[in-house]
Enzyme design. Structure first.
Site, PDB file in Angstrom:
ATOM      1  N   ASP A 170      -8.701  -6.261  -5.107  1.00 32.70           N
ATOM      2  CA  ASP A 170      -8.102  -5.046  -4.549  1.00 32.70           C
ATOM      3  C   ASP A 170      -8.722  -3.843  -5.285  1.00 32.70           C
ATOM      4  O   ASP A 170      -8.385  -3.568  -6.438  1.00 32.70           O
ATOM      5  CB  ASP A 170      -6.586  -5.060  -4.724  1.00 32.70           C
ATOM      6  CG  ASP A 170      -5.885  -3.920  -3.999  1.00 32.70           C
ATOM      7  OD1 ASP A 170      -6.555  -2.907  -3.691  1.00 32.70           O
ATOM      8  OD2 ASP A 170      -4.672  -4.025  -3.747  1.00 32.70           O
ATOM      9  N   ARG A 230     -12.203   6.863   8.527  1.00 31.23           N
ATOM     10  CA  ARG A 230     -11.708   5.499   8.699  1.00 31.23           C
ATOM     11  C   ARG A 230     -12.709   4.481   8.142  1.00 31.23           C
ATOM     12  O   ARG A 230     -12.320   3.493   7.517  1.00 31.23           O
ATOM     13  CB  ARG A 230     -11.437   5.220  10.179  1.00 31.23           C
ATOM     14  CG  ARG A 230     -10.918   3.817  10.461  1.00 31.23           C
ATOM     15  CD  ARG A 230      -9.625   3.534   9.723  1.00 31.23           C
ATOM     16  NE  ARG A 230      -8.966   2.335  10.235  1.00 31.23           N
ATOM     17  CZ  ARG A 230      -7.859   1.818   9.733  1.00 31.23           C
ATOM     18  NH1 ARG A 230      -7.289   2.393   8.697  1.00 31.23           N
ATOM     19  NH2 ARG A 230      -7.316   0.730  10.254  1.00 31.23           N
ATOM     20  N   SER A 289       0.843  -1.192   0.000  1.00 29.60           N
ATOM     21  CA  SER A 289       0.000   0.000   0.000  1.00 29.60           C
ATOM     22  C   SER A 289       0.884   1.250   0.000  1.00 29.60           C
ATOM     23  O   SER A 289       1.743   1.384  -0.861  1.00 29.60           O
ATOM     24  CB  SER A 289      -0.969  -0.036   1.183  1.00 29.60           C
ATOM     25  OG  SER A 289      -1.992   0.909   1.045  1.00 29.60           O
ATOM     26  N   HIS A 317      -7.559  -5.660  -0.847  1.00 32.89           N
ATOM     27  CA  HIS A 317      -6.342  -4.889  -0.591  1.00 32.89           C
ATOM     28  C   HIS A 317      -5.624  -5.357   0.675  1.00 32.89           C
ATOM     29  O   HIS A 317      -4.390  -5.331   0.742  1.00 32.89           O
ATOM     30  CB  HIS A 317      -6.687  -3.407  -0.475  1.00 32.89           C
ATOM     31  CG  HIS A 317      -5.499  -2.539  -0.263  1.00 32.89           C
ATOM     32  ND1 HIS A 317      -4.455  -2.470  -1.166  1.00 32.89           N
ATOM     33  CD2 HIS A 317      -5.158  -1.704   0.760  1.00 32.89           C
ATOM     34  CE1 HIS A 317      -3.539  -1.625  -0.717  1.00 32.89           C
ATOM     35  NE2 HIS A 317      -3.932  -1.164   0.442  1.00 32.89           N
ATOM     36  N   ASP A 318      -6.356  -5.780   1.676  1.00 31.20           N
ATOM     37  CA  ASP A 318      -5.749  -6.246   2.931  1.00 31.20           C
ATOM     38  C   ASP A 318      -5.026  -7.575   2.781  1.00 31.20           C
ATOM     39  O   ASP A 318      -4.475  -8.085   3.763  1.00 31.20           O
ATOM     40  CB  ASP A 318      -6.819  -6.372   4.020  1.00 31.20           C
ATOM     41  CG  ASP A 318      -6.995  -5.096   4.814  1.00 31.20           C
ATOM     42  OD1 ASP A 318      -6.257  -4.125   4.570  1.00 31.20           O
ATOM     43  OD2 ASP A 318      -7.890  -5.049   5.690  1.00 31.20           O
TER      44      ASP A 318
END
Length: 337
Positions: free
Chosen positions: A280, A203, A135, A309-310
Protein backbone atom coordinates in the site's frame (compact mmCIF):
# COMPACT_ATOMS: atom_id res chain seq x y z
CA UNK A 1 -32.84 7.78 -3.59
CA UNK A 2 -33.19 8.25 0.17
CA UNK A 3 -32.05 11.55 1.64
CA UNK A 4 -32.12 13.16 5.06
CA UNK A 5 -31.96 16.89 5.77
CA UNK A 6 -29.80 18.02 8.68
CA UNK A 7 -30.33 21.78 8.42
CA UNK A 8 -27.35 24.13 8.57
CA UNK A 9 -23.88 22.83 9.34
CA UNK A 10 -21.02 24.93 10.68
CA UNK A 11 -17.76 23.68 9.22
CA UNK A 12 -14.39 23.64 10.96
CA UNK A 13 -13.46 26.65 8.83
CA UNK A 14 -16.31 28.64 10.39
CA UNK A 15 -18.30 28.68 7.16
CA UNK A 16 -21.95 27.71 7.57
CA UNK A 17 -23.29 25.36 4.91
CA UNK A 18 -27.01 25.90 4.49
CA UNK A 19 -29.76 23.30 4.21
CA UNK A 20 -27.49 20.26 4.09
CA UNK A 21 -28.81 16.93 2.84
CA UNK A 22 -27.14 13.53 2.84
CA UNK A 23 -28.14 10.65 0.58
CA UNK A 24 -28.03 7.21 2.15
CA UNK A 25 -28.67 3.49 1.76
CA UNK A 26 -30.18 1.51 4.63
CA UNK A 27 -30.53 -2.26 4.54
CA UNK A 28 -30.33 -5.44 6.57
CA UNK A 29 -32.01 -6.63 9.75
CA UNK A 30 -34.08 -3.71 11.09
CA UNK A 31 -33.82 -5.19 14.61
CA UNK A 32 -30.10 -5.83 14.46
CA UNK A 33 -27.17 -3.71 15.67
CA UNK A 34 -26.39 -0.79 13.36
CA UNK A 35 -23.22 -0.82 11.24
CA UNK A 36 -22.12 2.37 9.47
CA UNK A 37 -20.11 1.81 6.29
CA UNK A 38 -18.05 4.69 4.87
CA UNK A 39 -17.05 4.77 1.21
CA UNK A 40 -13.72 5.73 -0.32
CA UNK A 41 -12.87 8.67 -2.60
CA UNK A 42 -15.08 7.93 -5.62
CA UNK A 43 -17.59 5.64 -3.93
CA UNK A 44 -21.23 6.29 -3.11
CA UNK A 45 -23.87 5.30 -0.59
CA UNK A 46 -24.64 1.98 -2.29
CA UNK A 47 -22.34 -0.27 -0.28
CA UNK A 48 -24.68 -3.27 -0.26
CA UNK A 49 -26.95 -2.60 -3.25
CA UNK A 50 -29.34 -5.27 -4.48
CA UNK A 51 -29.48 -8.19 -6.91
CA UNK A 52 -29.97 -5.91 -9.91
CA UNK A 53 -27.30 -3.43 -8.84
CA UNK A 54 -24.77 -4.92 -6.41
CA UNK A 55 -23.07 -2.37 -4.19
CA UNK A 56 -19.38 -1.56 -4.26
CA UNK A 57 -18.81 -3.66 -1.09
CA UNK A 58 -21.38 -6.37 -1.84
CA UNK A 59 -18.60 -8.94 -1.66
CA UNK A 60 -18.20 -8.08 2.03
CA UNK A 61 -21.66 -6.96 3.13
CA UNK A 62 -24.87 -8.89 2.48
CA UNK A 63 -26.85 -11.97 3.56
CA UNK A 64 -24.51 -14.50 5.15
CA UNK A 65 -21.42 -12.44 4.33
CA UNK A 66 -18.76 -10.94 6.58
CA UNK A 67 -20.99 -8.01 7.51
CA UNK A 68 -24.10 -10.15 7.64
CA UNK A 69 -27.30 -8.28 6.82
CA UNK A 70 -29.26 -11.09 8.47
CA UNK A 71 -27.58 -10.17 11.75
CA UNK A 72 -26.83 -6.46 11.32
CA UNK A 73 -28.56 -3.38 9.99
CA UNK A 74 -26.32 -1.35 7.66
CA UNK A 75 -26.37 2.31 6.73
CA UNK A 76 -24.04 4.12 4.36
CA UNK A 77 -24.02 7.79 3.35
CA UNK A 78 -22.83 9.53 0.23
CA UNK A 79 -20.17 11.72 1.74
CA UNK A 80 -20.71 15.45 2.28
CA UNK A 81 -19.12 17.14 -0.73
CA UNK A 82 -19.89 14.16 -2.94
CA UNK A 83 -21.92 14.03 -6.14
CA UNK A 84 -24.43 11.22 -5.61
CA UNK A 85 -27.23 13.01 -3.83
CA UNK A 86 -25.52 14.63 -0.85
CA UNK A 87 -24.86 18.36 -0.62
CA UNK A 88 -21.80 19.12 -2.72
CA UNK A 89 -20.51 21.31 -5.55
CA UNK A 90 -23.36 20.25 -7.86
CA UNK A 91 -25.99 21.31 -5.30
CA UNK A 92 -27.88 24.57 -5.50
CA UNK A 93 -26.55 27.26 -3.16
CA UNK A 94 -29.67 28.54 -1.33
CA UNK A 95 -28.17 32.02 -1.19
CA UNK A 96 -27.52 32.38 -4.96
CA UNK A 97 -29.96 29.96 -6.57
CA UNK A 98 -27.11 28.54 -8.68
CA UNK A 99 -24.91 25.45 -8.28
CA UNK A 100 -21.97 25.94 -5.91
CA UNK A 101 -19.39 24.49 -8.33
CA UNK A 102 -15.94 25.73 -7.25
CA UNK A 103 -17.51 28.09 -4.69
CA UNK A 104 -18.30 25.10 -2.49
CA UNK A 105 -16.37 25.51 0.79
CA UNK A 106 -13.39 23.37 1.68
CA UNK A 107 -14.16 20.47 4.00
CA UNK A 108 -12.33 18.32 6.51
CA UNK A 109 -12.88 14.67 7.36
CA UNK A 110 -14.31 15.87 10.69
CA UNK A 111 -16.89 17.99 8.84
CA UNK A 112 -18.06 14.86 7.01
CA UNK A 113 -18.34 12.87 10.23
CA UNK A 114 -20.21 15.63 12.04
CA UNK A 115 -22.69 15.82 9.16
CA UNK A 116 -23.32 12.07 9.32
CA UNK A 117 -23.69 12.20 13.10
CA UNK A 118 -26.45 14.78 12.72
CA UNK A 119 -28.04 12.66 9.99
CA UNK A 120 -28.08 9.53 12.15
CA UNK A 121 -29.74 11.43 14.99
CA UNK A 122 -32.33 12.79 12.55
CA UNK A 123 -33.06 9.20 11.49
CA UNK A 124 -33.60 8.19 15.12
CA UNK A 125 -30.35 6.25 15.40
CA UNK A 126 -28.74 6.85 18.78
CA UNK A 127 -25.61 4.73 18.41
CA UNK A 128 -23.77 2.42 16.04
CA UNK A 129 -22.20 -0.94 16.80
CA UNK A 130 -19.29 -0.28 14.44
CA UNK A 131 -18.03 2.10 11.78
CA UNK A 132 -16.24 0.43 8.86
CA UNK A 133 -14.38 2.07 6.00
CA UNK A 134 -11.27 1.97 3.86
CA UNK A 135 -9.07 4.79 2.56
CA UNK A 136 -11.09 8.03 2.90
CA UNK A 137 -13.70 5.85 4.61
CA UNK A 138 -11.01 4.64 7.00
CA UNK A 139 -10.13 8.24 7.82
CA UNK A 140 -13.77 8.77 8.72
CA UNK A 141 -13.86 5.61 10.84
CA UNK A 142 -10.91 6.91 12.86
CA UNK A 143 -12.60 10.29 13.31
CA UNK A 144 -15.82 8.61 14.43
CA UNK A 145 -13.89 6.88 17.20
CA UNK A 146 -12.16 10.12 18.19
CA UNK A 147 -15.15 12.46 18.03
CA UNK A 148 -18.03 10.29 19.26
CA UNK A 149 -16.77 7.50 21.54
CA UNK A 150 -20.09 7.41 23.41
CA UNK A 151 -22.00 6.97 20.15
CA UNK A 152 -19.56 4.67 18.32
CA UNK A 153 -19.01 1.33 20.06
CA UNK A 154 -16.13 0.19 17.82
CA UNK A 155 -14.35 1.09 14.59
CA UNK A 156 -12.88 -0.93 11.74
CA UNK A 157 -10.48 1.31 9.76
CA UNK A 158 -8.99 -0.37 6.68
CA UNK A 159 -6.06 0.73 4.49
CA UNK A 160 -5.51 3.95 6.39
CA UNK A 161 -2.95 5.71 8.59
CA UNK A 162 -3.37 8.25 11.42
CA UNK A 163 -2.25 11.05 9.09
CA UNK A 164 -2.00 11.49 5.34
CA UNK A 165 1.61 10.87 4.36
CA UNK A 166 3.81 13.17 2.30
CA UNK A 167 3.94 10.49 -0.42
CA UNK A 168 0.13 10.39 -0.57
CA UNK A 169 0.01 14.19 -0.57
CA UNK A 170 2.29 14.12 -3.62
CA UNK A 171 -0.15 12.00 -5.63
CA UNK A 172 -3.06 14.23 -4.60
CA UNK A 173 -1.04 17.28 -5.64
CA UNK A 174 -0.60 15.78 -9.11
CA UNK A 175 -4.34 15.22 -9.39
CA UNK A 176 -5.26 18.67 -8.15
CA UNK A 177 -2.81 20.41 -10.48
CA UNK A 178 -3.96 18.35 -13.45
CA UNK A 179 -7.59 19.36 -12.93
CA UNK A 180 -7.13 23.00 -11.94
CA UNK A 181 -4.55 23.60 -14.68
CA UNK A 182 -6.78 22.37 -17.50
CA UNK A 183 -8.37 25.29 -19.42
CA UNK A 184 -11.51 23.18 -19.90
CA UNK A 185 -11.97 23.17 -16.13
CA UNK A 186 -12.83 26.88 -16.44
CA UNK A 187 -11.94 27.52 -12.79
CA UNK A 188 -14.58 25.02 -11.76
CA UNK A 189 -17.38 26.52 -13.82
CA UNK A 190 -17.29 24.03 -16.69
CA UNK A 191 -20.59 23.06 -18.28
CA UNK A 192 -21.83 19.59 -19.05
CA UNK A 193 -19.85 16.57 -17.85
CA UNK A 194 -16.37 16.76 -16.36
CA UNK A 195 -14.99 14.78 -19.30
CA UNK A 196 -11.79 16.73 -19.90
CA UNK A 197 -8.15 15.71 -20.08
CA UNK A 198 -7.05 17.17 -16.75
CA UNK A 199 -9.58 15.06 -14.88
CA UNK A 200 -8.50 11.99 -16.86
CA UNK A 201 -4.89 12.61 -15.81
CA UNK A 202 -5.87 13.07 -12.16
CA UNK A 203 -7.59 9.71 -12.15
CA UNK A 204 -4.63 8.07 -13.89
CA UNK A 205 -2.27 9.34 -11.18
CA UNK A 206 -4.59 7.89 -8.56
CA UNK A 207 -4.87 4.53 -10.31
CA UNK A 208 -1.08 4.17 -10.40
CA UNK A 209 -0.95 4.63 -6.62
CA UNK A 210 -3.71 2.16 -5.78
CA UNK A 211 -1.98 -1.07 -6.83
CA UNK A 212 1.50 -2.51 -6.67
CA UNK A 213 4.10 -2.37 -9.40
CA UNK A 214 4.18 -6.17 -9.35
CA UNK A 215 0.49 -6.35 -10.21
CA UNK A 216 0.83 -3.85 -13.06
CA UNK A 217 3.84 -5.71 -14.44
CA UNK A 218 2.20 -9.13 -14.23
CA UNK A 219 -1.10 -7.96 -15.68
CA UNK A 220 0.20 -5.81 -18.54
CA UNK A 221 3.89 -6.49 -19.07
CA UNK A 222 4.89 -4.79 -22.29
CA UNK A 223 1.86 -5.96 -24.25
CA UNK A 224 0.74 -3.68 -27.04
CA UNK A 225 -2.64 -3.12 -28.62
CA UNK A 226 -3.66 -0.68 -31.32
CA UNK A 227 -0.21 0.97 -31.44
CA UNK A 228 -0.02 1.63 -27.70
CA UNK A 229 0.97 -0.30 -24.61
CA UNK A 230 -1.93 -1.99 -22.85
CA UNK A 231 -1.14 -0.17 -19.62
CA UNK A 232 -1.58 3.13 -21.48
CA UNK A 233 -4.95 2.04 -22.85
CA UNK A 234 -6.01 0.87 -19.40
CA UNK A 235 -5.17 4.18 -17.75
CA UNK A 236 -6.84 6.17 -20.55
CA UNK A 237 -9.97 4.08 -20.11
CA UNK A 238 -10.02 4.54 -16.32
CA UNK A 239 -9.60 8.31 -16.67
CA UNK A 240 -12.48 8.65 -19.11
CA UNK A 241 -14.69 6.26 -17.16
CA UNK A 242 -14.48 8.25 -13.93
CA UNK A 243 -14.95 11.61 -15.66
CA UNK A 244 -18.24 10.37 -17.11
CA UNK A 245 -19.72 9.46 -13.71
CA UNK A 246 -18.07 11.81 -11.20
CA UNK A 247 -17.87 15.56 -10.72
CA UNK A 248 -14.43 17.16 -10.93
CA UNK A 249 -15.24 19.79 -8.27
CA UNK A 250 -16.31 17.04 -5.87
CA UNK A 251 -13.11 15.17 -6.64
CA UNK A 252 -11.09 18.24 -5.69
CA UNK A 253 -13.06 18.85 -2.49
CA UNK A 254 -12.52 15.26 -1.36
CA UNK A 255 -8.82 15.21 -2.27
CA UNK A 256 -8.24 18.37 -0.26
CA UNK A 257 -10.21 16.96 2.68
CA UNK A 258 -8.01 13.87 2.63
CA UNK A 259 -4.95 16.11 2.66
CA UNK A 260 -6.13 17.61 5.96
CA UNK A 261 -6.37 14.24 7.74
CA UNK A 262 -4.15 14.11 10.81
CA UNK A 263 -5.14 12.53 14.12
CA UNK A 264 -1.96 13.73 15.77
CA UNK A 265 -1.42 12.06 19.15
CA UNK A 266 -5.09 11.53 19.90
CA UNK A 267 -6.06 8.30 21.56
CA UNK A 268 -9.26 6.46 20.75
CA UNK A 269 -10.98 4.73 23.64
CA UNK A 270 -13.30 2.45 21.65
CA UNK A 271 -12.14 -0.98 20.39
CA UNK A 272 -10.28 -0.80 17.07
CA UNK A 273 -9.91 -3.55 14.49
CA UNK A 274 -7.56 -2.36 11.75
CA UNK A 275 -6.51 -4.06 8.52
CA UNK A 276 -3.36 -3.04 6.66
CA UNK A 277 -2.25 -4.21 3.23
CA UNK A 278 1.19 -4.96 1.87
CA UNK A 279 2.37 -2.79 -1.06
CA UNK A 280 0.00 0.00 0.00
CA UNK A 281 1.89 3.04 -1.28
CA UNK A 282 -0.50 5.58 0.23
CA UNK A 283 -1.12 4.14 3.70
CA UNK A 284 1.83 1.88 4.61
CA UNK A 285 1.48 -0.44 7.58
CA UNK A 286 4.67 0.86 9.19
CA UNK A 287 3.01 4.26 9.65
CA UNK A 288 -0.12 2.81 11.26
CA UNK A 289 1.21 0.14 13.60
CA UNK A 290 3.10 2.45 16.03
CA UNK A 291 -0.07 4.49 16.45
CA UNK A 292 -2.16 1.35 16.99
CA UNK A 293 0.29 0.15 19.62
CA UNK A 294 -0.42 3.28 21.66
CA UNK A 295 -4.19 2.75 21.64
CA UNK A 296 -5.85 1.22 24.70
CA UNK A 297 -7.85 -1.41 22.76
CA UNK A 298 -6.63 -2.20 19.26
CA UNK A 299 -6.06 -5.33 17.18
CA UNK A 300 -4.71 -5.40 13.66
CA UNK A 301 -3.74 -7.65 10.82
CA UNK A 302 -1.38 -7.16 7.87
CA UNK A 303 -2.87 -8.72 4.76
CA UNK A 304 -0.40 -9.96 2.17
CA UNK A 305 -1.59 -8.86 -1.26
CA UNK A 306 -0.32 -7.64 -4.61
CA UNK A 307 -3.37 -5.37 -4.86
CA UNK A 308 -1.73 -2.81 -2.59
CA UNK A 309 -4.09 -0.08 -1.43
CA UNK A 310 -7.00 -1.64 -3.35
CA UNK A 311 -6.70 -4.70 -1.12
CA UNK A 312 -9.67 -3.58 0.98
CA UNK A 313 -11.95 -3.92 -2.06
CA UNK A 314 -10.97 -7.48 -3.07
CA UNK A 315 -9.84 -10.90 -1.78
CA UNK A 316 -12.36 -10.91 1.06
CA UNK A 317 -11.60 -14.56 1.72
CA UNK A 318 -8.12 -13.55 2.93
CA UNK A 319 -9.19 -11.12 5.63
CA UNK A 320 -12.96 -11.08 6.01
CA UNK A 321 -12.95 -13.64 8.82
CA UNK A 322 -10.92 -11.28 11.00
CA UNK A 323 -13.65 -8.63 10.73
CA UNK A 324 -16.48 -11.14 11.09
CA UNK A 325 -15.06 -12.41 14.38
CA UNK A 326 -14.47 -8.90 15.70
CA UNK A 327 -18.00 -7.72 14.88
CA UNK A 328 -19.61 -10.79 16.38
CA UNK A 329 -17.54 -10.59 19.56
CA UNK A 330 -18.28 -6.89 20.00
CA UNK A 331 -22.01 -7.49 19.40
CA UNK A 332 -21.98 -10.20 22.08
CA UNK A 333 -20.25 -7.85 24.53
CA UNK A 334 -22.88 -5.20 23.86
CA UNK A 335 -25.73 -7.71 24.29
CA UNK A 336 -24.29 -8.87 27.61
CA UNK A 337 -24.30 -5.34 29.07
Amino acid sequence: MQTVGIGDLELESGTVLRQVELAYERSGNPEGPMILICHALTGDQYAVGNAERPGWWSGLAGPGKVVDTEMFQIISFNVLGGCNGSTGPLSIDPETGSPYRSDFPLLTIRDMVRAEYKALLKLGINGVQAVLGGSLGGMKALEWGALYPDFTRSIVPLAVTPSFSSYALAFNHLGIQAIEGDPDFQNGHYTGSADFRGFHLARMAGMISYRSGKMFNERFGRSEKANSFEIESYLDYQGKKLAQRFDANSYLILLKAMNSHDLGDRQISVPICSLLYTHDLLYPAEEMIPWLERQPCAVWKIVGTDYGHDGFLVEFEKWGGFIRQFLQEEAQVETAK
